[in-house]
Motif scaffolding. Structure first.
Motif, PDB file in Angstrom:
ATOM      1  N   ARG A 141       1.150  -1.082  -0.094  1.00 25.73           N
ATOM      2  CA  ARG A 141       0.224   0.135   0.013  1.00 25.73           C
ATOM      3  C   ARG A 141       0.891   1.176   0.306  1.00 25.73           C
ATOM      4  NH1 ARG A 141      -3.424  -3.855   2.935  1.00 25.73           N
ATOM      5  NH2 ARG A 141      -2.319  -2.565   5.241  1.00 25.73           N
ATOM      6  N   HIS A 142       1.222   1.155   0.943  1.00 26.33           N
ATOM      7  CA  HIS A 142       2.872   2.427   1.252  1.00 26.33           C
ATOM      8  C   HIS A 142       3.018   2.593  -0.382  1.00 26.33           C
ATOM      9  CE1 HIS A 142       5.968   4.797   1.644  1.00 26.33           C
ATOM     10  NE2 HIS A 142       7.218   3.404   1.450  1.00 26.33           N
ATOM     11  N   LYS A 143       4.008   1.549  -1.518  1.00 28.58           N
ATOM     12  CA  LYS A 143       4.499   2.276  -2.273  1.00 28.58           C
ATOM     13  C   LYS A 143       4.109   2.070  -3.457  1.00 28.58           C
ATOM     14  CE  LYS A 143       8.300   0.397  -1.730  1.00 28.58           C
ATOM     15  NZ  LYS A 143      10.252   1.357  -1.749  1.00 28.58           N
ATOM     16  N   LEU A 144       2.498   1.941  -4.158  1.00 31.24           N
ATOM     17  CA  LEU A 144       1.616   2.458  -4.572  1.00 31.24           C
ATOM     18  C   LEU A 144       1.381   3.776  -4.285  1.00 31.24           C
ATOM     19  CD1 LEU A 144      -0.304   1.104  -6.980  1.00 31.24           C
ATOM     20  CD2 LEU A 144      -2.411   1.284  -4.691  1.00 31.24           C
ATOM     21  N   ALA A 145       1.276   4.687  -2.960  1.00 28.84           N
ATOM     22  CA  ALA A 145       0.912   5.380  -2.057  1.00 28.84           C
ATOM     23  C   ALA A 145       2.536   7.062  -3.123  1.00 28.84           C
ATOM     24  CB  ALA A 145       0.290   5.429  -1.102  1.00 28.84           C
ATOM     25  N   MET A 146       2.970   5.687  -2.965  1.00 27.74           N
ATOM     26  CA  MET A 146       4.387   6.544  -3.111  1.00 27.74           C
ATOM     27  C   MET A 146       4.536   6.857  -5.465  1.00 27.74           C
ATOM     28  SD  MET A 146       6.355   7.743  -0.606  1.00 27.74           S
ATOM     29  CE  MET A 146       4.794   7.736   0.234  1.00 27.74           C
ATOM     30  N   GLU A 147       3.982   5.745  -5.404  1.00 27.06           N
ATOM     31  CA  GLU A 147       3.647   5.826  -7.124  1.00 27.06           C
ATOM     32  C   GLU A 147       2.815   7.360  -7.757  1.00 27.06           C
ATOM     33  OE1 GLU A 147       2.386   2.227  -9.589  1.00 27.06           O
ATOM     34  OE2 GLU A 147       4.362   1.421  -8.172  1.00 27.06           O
ATOM     35  N   ARG A 148       1.328   6.934  -6.556  1.00 25.12           N
ATOM     36  CA  ARG A 148       0.905   8.126  -7.303  1.00 25.12           C
ATOM     37  C   ARG A 148       1.183   9.521  -6.648  1.00 25.12           C
ATOM     38  NH1 ARG A 148      -3.440   4.697  -3.954  1.00 25.12           N
ATOM     39  NH2 ARG A 148      -4.344   3.464  -5.668  1.00 25.12           N
ATOM     40  N   TRP A 157       8.721  12.060 -14.993  1.00 28.11           N
ATOM     41  CA  TRP A 157       8.422  10.659 -14.352  1.00 28.11           C
ATOM     42  C   TRP A 157       8.599   9.601 -14.717  1.00 28.11           C
ATOM     43  CZ3 TRP A 157       4.455   6.837 -13.869  1.00 28.11           C
ATOM     44  CH2 TRP A 157       3.261   7.724 -14.367  1.00 28.11           C
ATOM     45  N   LEU A 158       9.987   8.226 -14.561  1.00 28.64           N
ATOM     46  CA  LEU A 158       9.344   7.659 -14.640  1.00 28.64           C
ATOM     47  C   LEU A 158       9.051   6.389 -13.434  1.00 28.64           C
ATOM     48  CD1 LEU A 158       8.942   5.130 -17.226  1.00 28.64           C
ATOM     49  CD2 LEU A 158      11.718   4.936 -16.661  1.00 28.64           C
ATOM     50  N   THR A 159       8.415   5.031 -13.194  1.00 30.16           N
ATOM     51  CA  THR A 159       8.057   3.849 -12.597  1.00 30.16           C
ATOM     52  C   THR A 159       8.502   2.800 -13.024  1.00 30.16           C
ATOM     53  OG1 THR A 159       6.909   6.111 -10.857  1.00 30.16           O
ATOM     54  CG2 THR A 159       6.848   3.186 -10.635  1.00 30.16           C
TER      55      THR A 159
END
Length: 301
Positions: A141-148, A157-159
């Motif tokens: 959930r944290h990584k998904l929030a950082m992507e957003r 940006w590029l993820t």
């Protein structure tokens, strides 16, 4: 089984990086200009933030260049997929926010390393960039929030969603070196039901290099092999190459059948079709980095 994933700066290093101003902790000023064998010299200059395995490999690949950086690679942050500490998550968020701001101000591309693990995608199905992730862990959930956060930052940006990278000079806590160490000790933890997608760090660098050279931005891209190895098979493979067998300490986890899609990666970077991806790919990695003892810098993993 140890469940570490891509970016790999520990809490102390990340705190130090956050405290560094105004340029955070960048790497290309002192890095040796050496590159991955078989990969052409990069056409772009990249600042690398981080002090771990991926950062070291990226510095070696991109080298020391006096040019104005085209991109900033954030190879730092929360790396343990079992992490639940709000403070660790907050530190990474602060680092990403500060880096995004500087990238926006200086016109640089922000490259954020996320996760292609089940913790973000979910335990089953196909992990596609255009799908709806179903994170089942605080880490996911944290990584998904950082992507957003990155996508909404105003910077280009590029993820990249990474699987478990394998290569030389890895941290002893990372997946393959950890298994090597445990098996040599005589006892190894096995998360029965889990699967792991492994990718050679050299292949990650090829993909990153080509995406930057092509000017790809505003995209999320999986960087993985697309082959998920059951935990028991991975342990047995390491044992075979070490020539010894360890006592298993089983930990049952919900079955994982997730397969990470590599369609977009192969479409954007046709060179990735030459990596030998497929059912034999994990064994070839173990041959290279376990039989050849390449996962530890000094042979002590």
């Amino acid at each position: 089984m140890t469940t570490l994933n891509a970016p790999d700066l520990n809490a102390a290093e990340l705190t130090a990086a956050n405290a560094t101003a105004p340029g955070l902790t960048t790497a290309n000023a002192t890095a040796p200009a050496t590159h991955v064998p078989g990969v052409t010299a990069p056409d772009v200059t990249v600042d690398v933030i981080g002090g771990g395995f991926i950062a070291l490999q990226a510095r070696r690949h991109f080298g020391a260049r006096p040019d104005i950086p085209y991109a900033t690679l954030v190879a730092a942050g929360v790396s343990d997929t079992s992490e639940t500490s709000p403070e660790c998550f907050r530190r990474e968020e602060l680092l990403v926010r500060r880096t995004a701001q500087r990238c926006r101000e200086h016109g640089r591309l922000l490259v954020f390393l996320s996760s292609a693990a089940g913790g973000l995608y979910g335990r089953e199905g196909e992990g596609r960039e255009d799908g709806a992730p179903a994170p089942f862990s605080a880490y996911g959930r944290h990584k998904l929030a950082m992507e957003r956060l990155v996508a909404d930052s105003g910077a280009r940006w590029l993820t990249l969603r990474l699987s478990h990278l394998v290569g030389t000079q890895q941290n002893a806590r990372q997946l393959v070196p950890s298994l090597v160490r445990q098996i040599r000790s005589g006892e190894v933890a096995v998360h029965r039901g889990a699967r792991r997608d492994l990718l050679d760090v050299r292949h990650f660098l090829v993909v990153l290099d080509r995406l930057l050279a092509l000017g790809v931005h505003g995209r999320v891209v999986n960087v993985a092999s697309g082959t998920a190895v059951p935990a028991e098979r991975l342990v047995a493979g390491v044992e075979e190459r070490l020539g010894c067998r360890a006592r298993r300490r089983f930990h049952d986890v919900p079955p994982e059948t997730l397969r990470v899609s590599t369609r977009l990666m192969c479409s954007l970077v046709p060179e990735s079709r030459e990596f030998g991806l497929g059912p034999d790919y994990p064994d070839e990695l173990l041959d290279r980095y376990v039989r050849g003892r390449g996962t530890s810098g000094g042979g002590d993993a």
